[in-house]
Design a protein around this motif. Structure first.
Motif, PDB file in Angstrom:
ATOM      1  N   ALA A  26       1.473  22.197  27.429  1.00  0.00           N
ATOM      2  CA  ALA A  26       0.496  21.478  28.246  1.00  0.00           C
ATOM      3  C   ALA A  26       1.189  20.688  29.346  1.00  0.00           C
ATOM      4  CB  ALA A  26      -0.340  20.554  27.366  1.00  0.00           C
ATOM      5  N   ALA A  27       2.305  20.036  28.997  1.00  0.00           N
ATOM      6  CA  ALA A  27       3.052  19.273  29.997  1.00  0.00           C
ATOM      7  C   ALA A  27       3.693  20.205  31.020  1.00  0.00           C
ATOM      8  CB  ALA A  27       4.111  18.413  29.311  1.00  0.00           C
ATOM      9  N   LEU A  28       4.243  21.319  30.551  1.00  0.00           N
ATOM     10  CA  LEU A  28       4.817  22.301  31.473  1.00  0.00           C
ATOM     11  C   LEU A  28       3.756  22.820  32.439  1.00  0.00           C
ATOM     12  CD1 LEU A  28       7.008  24.380  28.997  1.00  0.00           C
ATOM     13  CD2 LEU A  28       7.877  23.191  31.006  1.00  0.00           C
ATOM     14  N   GLY A  29       2.578  23.134  31.886  1.00  0.00           N
ATOM     15  CA  GLY A  29       1.506  23.669  32.705  1.00  0.00           C
ATOM     16  C   GLY A  29       1.088  22.735  33.824  1.00  0.00           C
ATOM     17  N   SER A  30       1.221  21.434  33.577  1.00  0.00           N
ATOM     18  CA  SER A  30       0.844  20.463  34.618  1.00  0.00           C
ATOM     19  C   SER A  30       1.836  20.436  35.770  1.00  0.00           C
ATOM     20  CB  SER A  30       0.730  19.062  34.001  1.00  0.00           C
ATOM     21  OG  SER A  30       2.011  18.517  33.694  1.00  0.00           O
ATOM     22  N   LEU A  31       3.021  21.023  35.567  1.00  0.00           N
ATOM     23  CA  LEU A  31       4.071  21.006  36.588  1.00  0.00           C
ATOM     24  C   LEU A  31       4.297  22.367  37.238  1.00  0.00           C
ATOM     25  CD1 LEU A  31       6.735  18.853  34.685  1.00  0.00           C
ATOM     26  CD2 LEU A  31       5.130  18.074  36.439  1.00  0.00           C
ATOM     27  N   LEU A  32       3.805  23.427  36.610  1.00  0.00           N
ATOM     28  CA  LEU A  32       4.017  24.776  37.118  1.00  0.00           C
ATOM     29  C   LEU A  32       2.982  25.125  38.187  1.00  0.00           C
ATOM     30  CD1 LEU A  32       4.735  26.617  33.752  1.00  0.00           C
ATOM     31  CD2 LEU A  32       6.392  26.159  35.575  1.00  0.00           C
ATOM     32  N   PRO A  33       3.367  25.968  39.136  1.00  0.00           N
ATOM     33  CA  PRO A  33       2.418  26.353  40.188  1.00  0.00           C
ATOM     34  C   PRO A  33       1.392  27.364  39.678  1.00  0.00           C
ATOM     35  CG  PRO A  33       4.490  27.516  40.477  1.00  0.00           C
ATOM     36  CD  PRO A  33       4.704  26.543  39.351  1.00  0.00           C
ATOM     37  N   GLY A  34       0.124  27.169  40.018  1.00  0.00           N
ATOM     38  CA  GLY A  34      -0.927  28.130  39.699  1.00  0.00           C
ATOM     39  C   GLY A  34      -1.195  28.289  38.222  1.00  0.00           C
ATOM     40  N   HIS A  35      -2.193  29.099  37.892  1.00  0.00           N
ATOM     41  CA  HIS A  35      -2.556  29.355  36.498  1.00  0.00           C
ATOM     42  C   HIS A  35      -2.201  30.758  36.051  1.00  0.00           C
ATOM     43  CE1 HIS A  35      -4.586  25.533  35.971  1.00  0.00           C
ATOM     44  NE2 HIS A  35      -5.218  25.729  37.113  1.00  0.00           N
ATOM     45  N   THR A 130      13.597  19.965  30.518  1.00  0.00           N
ATOM     46  CA  THR A 130      13.648  18.692  29.804  1.00  0.00           C
ATOM     47  C   THR A 130      14.916  17.955  30.222  1.00  0.00           C
ATOM     48  OG1 THR A 130      14.549  19.976  27.945  1.00  0.00           O
ATOM     49  CG2 THR A 130      12.270  19.191  27.740  1.00  0.00           C
ATOM     50  N   VAL A 131      14.815  16.628  30.313  1.00  0.00           N
ATOM     51  CA  VAL A 131      15.960  15.772  30.628  1.00  0.00           C
ATOM     52  C   VAL A 131      15.981  14.581  29.673  1.00  0.00           C
ATOM     53  CG1 VAL A 131      16.101  16.425  33.065  1.00  0.00           C
ATOM     54  CG2 VAL A 131      14.611  14.533  32.383  1.00  0.00           C
ATOM     55  N   ASP A 132      17.154  13.983  29.554  1.00  0.00           N
ATOM     56  CA  ASP A 132      17.312  12.742  28.776  1.00  0.00           C
ATOM     57  C   ASP A 132      16.795  12.886  27.340  1.00  0.00           C
ATOM     58  OD1 ASP A 132      18.457  11.288  30.906  1.00  0.00           O
ATOM     59  OD2 ASP A 132      16.472  10.853  31.724  1.00  0.00           O
ATOM     60  N   LYS A 133      17.141  13.992  26.677  1.00  0.00           N
ATOM     61  CA  LYS A 133      16.644  14.231  25.320  1.00  0.00           C
ATOM     62  C   LYS A 133      17.054  13.127  24.355  1.00  0.00           C
ATOM     63  CE  LYS A 133      16.308  17.779  21.718  1.00  0.00           C
ATOM     64  NZ  LYS A 133      16.863  17.082  20.539  1.00  0.00           N
ATOM     65  N   ALA A 134      18.299  12.671  24.439  1.00  0.00           N
ATOM     66  CA  ALA A 134      18.764  11.638  23.515  1.00  0.00           C
ATOM     67  C   ALA A 134      17.941  10.363  23.639  1.00  0.00           C
ATOM     68  CB  ALA A 134      20.238  11.341  23.751  1.00  0.00           C
ATOM     69  N   PRO A 173      13.688  17.086  43.337  1.00  0.00           N
ATOM     70  CA  PRO A 173      12.705  16.660  42.333  1.00  0.00           C
ATOM     71  C   PRO A 173      11.350  16.411  42.976  1.00  0.00           C
ATOM     72  CG  PRO A 173      14.207  14.870  42.854  1.00  0.00           C
ATOM     73  CD  PRO A 173      14.741  16.074  43.557  1.00  0.00           C
ATOM     74  N   VAL A 174      10.299  16.845  42.278  1.00  0.00           N
ATOM     75  CA  VAL A 174       8.955  16.648  42.815  1.00  0.00           C
ATOM     76  C   VAL A 174       8.048  15.856  41.874  1.00  0.00           C
ATOM     77  CG1 VAL A 174       8.882  18.533  44.474  1.00  0.00           C
ATOM     78  CG2 VAL A 174       8.384  19.018  42.083  1.00  0.00           C
ATOM     79  N   ARG A 175       8.120  16.143  40.571  1.00  0.00           N
ATOM     80  CA  ARG A 175       7.246  15.441  39.637  1.00  0.00           C
ATOM     81  C   ARG A 175       7.875  15.401  38.250  1.00  0.00           C
ATOM     82  NH1 ARG A 175       1.539  17.672  38.929  1.00  0.00           N
ATOM     83  NH2 ARG A 175       2.490  19.700  39.365  1.00  0.00           N
ATOM     84  N   THR A 176       7.341  14.555  37.400  1.00  0.00           N
ATOM     85  CA  THR A 176       7.741  14.509  35.993  1.00  0.00           C
ATOM     86  C   THR A 176       6.490  14.527  35.116  1.00  0.00           C
ATOM     87  OG1 THR A 176       7.772  12.087  35.909  1.00  0.00           O
ATOM     88  CG2 THR A 176       9.853  13.197  36.476  1.00  0.00           C
ATOM     89  N   ALA A 177       6.694  14.844  33.852  1.00  0.00           N
ATOM     90  CA  ALA A 177       5.625  14.778  32.855  1.00  0.00           C
ATOM     91  C   ALA A 177       6.266  14.444  31.522  1.00  0.00           C
ATOM     92  CB  ALA A 177       4.860  16.101  32.778  1.00  0.00           C
ATOM     93  N   ARG A 178       5.475  13.939  30.613  1.00  0.00           N
ATOM     94  CA  ARG A 178       5.984  13.575  29.290  1.00  0.00           C
ATOM     95  C   ARG A 178       5.108  14.202  28.215  1.00  0.00           C
ATOM     96  NH1 ARG A 178       9.587   9.300  29.973  1.00  0.00           N
ATOM     97  NH2 ARG A 178       9.525   8.709  27.795  1.00  0.00           N
ATOM     98  N   PHE A 179       5.714  14.425  27.040  1.00  0.00           N
ATOM     99  CA  PHE A 179       4.945  14.944  25.909  1.00  0.00           C
ATOM    100  C   PHE A 179       5.578  14.496  24.599  1.00  0.00           C
ATOM    101  CE2 PHE A 179       8.191  18.117  26.713  1.00  0.00           C
ATOM    102  CZ  PHE A 179       8.573  18.560  25.460  1.00  0.00           C
ATOM    103  N   LEU A 229       9.910  15.887  31.087  1.00  0.00           N
ATOM    104  CA  LEU A 229      10.116  17.100  31.874  1.00  0.00           C
ATOM    105  C   LEU A 229      10.289  16.723  33.339  1.00  0.00           C
ATOM    106  CD1 LEU A 229       7.330  19.385  30.377  1.00  0.00           C
ATOM    107  CD2 LEU A 229       9.785  19.860  30.257  1.00  0.00           C
ATOM    108  N   LEU A 230      11.236  17.360  33.993  1.00  0.00           N
ATOM    109  CA  LEU A 230      11.483  17.144  35.422  1.00  0.00           C
ATOM    110  C   LEU A 230      11.256  18.462  36.155  1.00  0.00           C
ATOM    111  CD1 LEU A 230      12.637  15.496  37.847  1.00  0.00           C
ATOM    112  CD2 LEU A 230      14.910  16.227  37.094  1.00  0.00           C
ATOM    113  N   ALA A 231      10.399  18.428  37.176  1.00  0.00           N
ATOM    114  CA  ALA A 231      10.141  19.601  38.006  1.00  0.00           C
ATOM    115  C   ALA A 231      10.912  19.487  39.305  1.00  0.00           C
ATOM    116  CB  ALA A 231       8.653  19.744  38.288  1.00  0.00           C
TER     117      ALA A 231
END
Length: 237
Positions: A26-35, A130-134, A173-179, A229-231
């Protein structure tokens, strides 16, 4: 390094299963282009996250080095390829989107993977990782207070490091999301076992393992991690 071939059959159930995969997708989908975008999923594993992306209407191609993981992913994704993410068998500027979930944190150097992702992306294409996993586990404050001194100052998936490497490859970088990482709250006892075997925070050794085991509620899962997540978008030529 984990034996991913050997872990394939139990990997999903030990990593939060579908609830975690659906949250990530769901978080990936919010950052990916199109459906209906075609997505190349690096280190796709069993394909559980990619399968959730397919449910959103996307075409998902999976790449992984583990034959055992790909055997599980084959029925979930549109196509799978056994390959190294540092040498992708795809043409330059051929894909609109590339994802890498929980991959860069496993590497000594993320630069080759980021470079390959940038190479295969079309102008305007998006790389999501994904970034900053720790840092996502810092919510389990009692555990984190013990292990933090043994965490390297710079990690391969640190957001600053990834952004700098990506910039050198023409990605911005353009956007981030969290999950939420459902089912991934750590327990002191399980983490202590990994310290004892030397697969995590090895510098802490036996003293760190014993301190973890002495924490209250050693078998009680702590708060679930909150992943980032970093896009990054490839510049238009």
């Amino acid at each position: 390094m984990l034996d991913y071939d050997g872990e394939a059959d139990r990997y999903d159930e030990s990593r939060g299963g579908l609830p975690r995969a659906r949250a990530a997708a769901a978080a990936l989908g919010s950052l990916l282009p199109g459906h209906h975008t075609t997505v190349l999923d690096l280190a796709c594993g069993t394909g559980i996250v990619g399968g959730c992306l397919r449910e959103q209407g996307r075409t998902v191609l999976g790449v992984d080095r583990s034959a055992g993981m790909l055997a599980r992913a084959e029925g979930r994704l549109d196509a799978v390829v056994r390959a190294d993410a540092r040498a992708l068998p795809f043409a330059d500027a051929s894909l609109p989107a590339v994802t890498a979930v929980w991959l860069l944190n496993l590497l000594d150097d993320a630069a080759p993977v980021i470079a390959e992702a940038a190479r295969v992306l079309r102008p305007g294409g998006v790389f999501v990782t994904t970034v900053d996993k720790a840092a996502a586990h810092a919510v389990d404050s009692d555990i984190d207070a013990l292990v933090a001194p043994y965490r390297p100052a710079e990690l391969p998936d640190g957001a600053g490091r990834v952004t700098a490497l990506a910039a050198a490859e023409g990605l911005r970088p353009v956007r981030t999301a969290r999950f939420t990482g459902h089912g991934q709250g750590r327990t002191p006892l399980a983490l202590a076992a990994r310290v004892r075997e030397g697969s995590l925070y090895a510098e802490g050794g036996l003293p760190l393992a014993e301190r973890l085991e002495a924490l209250p509620g050693p078998t009680t899962p702590r708060a679930e991690p909150d992943f980032t997540l970093l896009a990054l978008r490839r510049r238009n030529r």
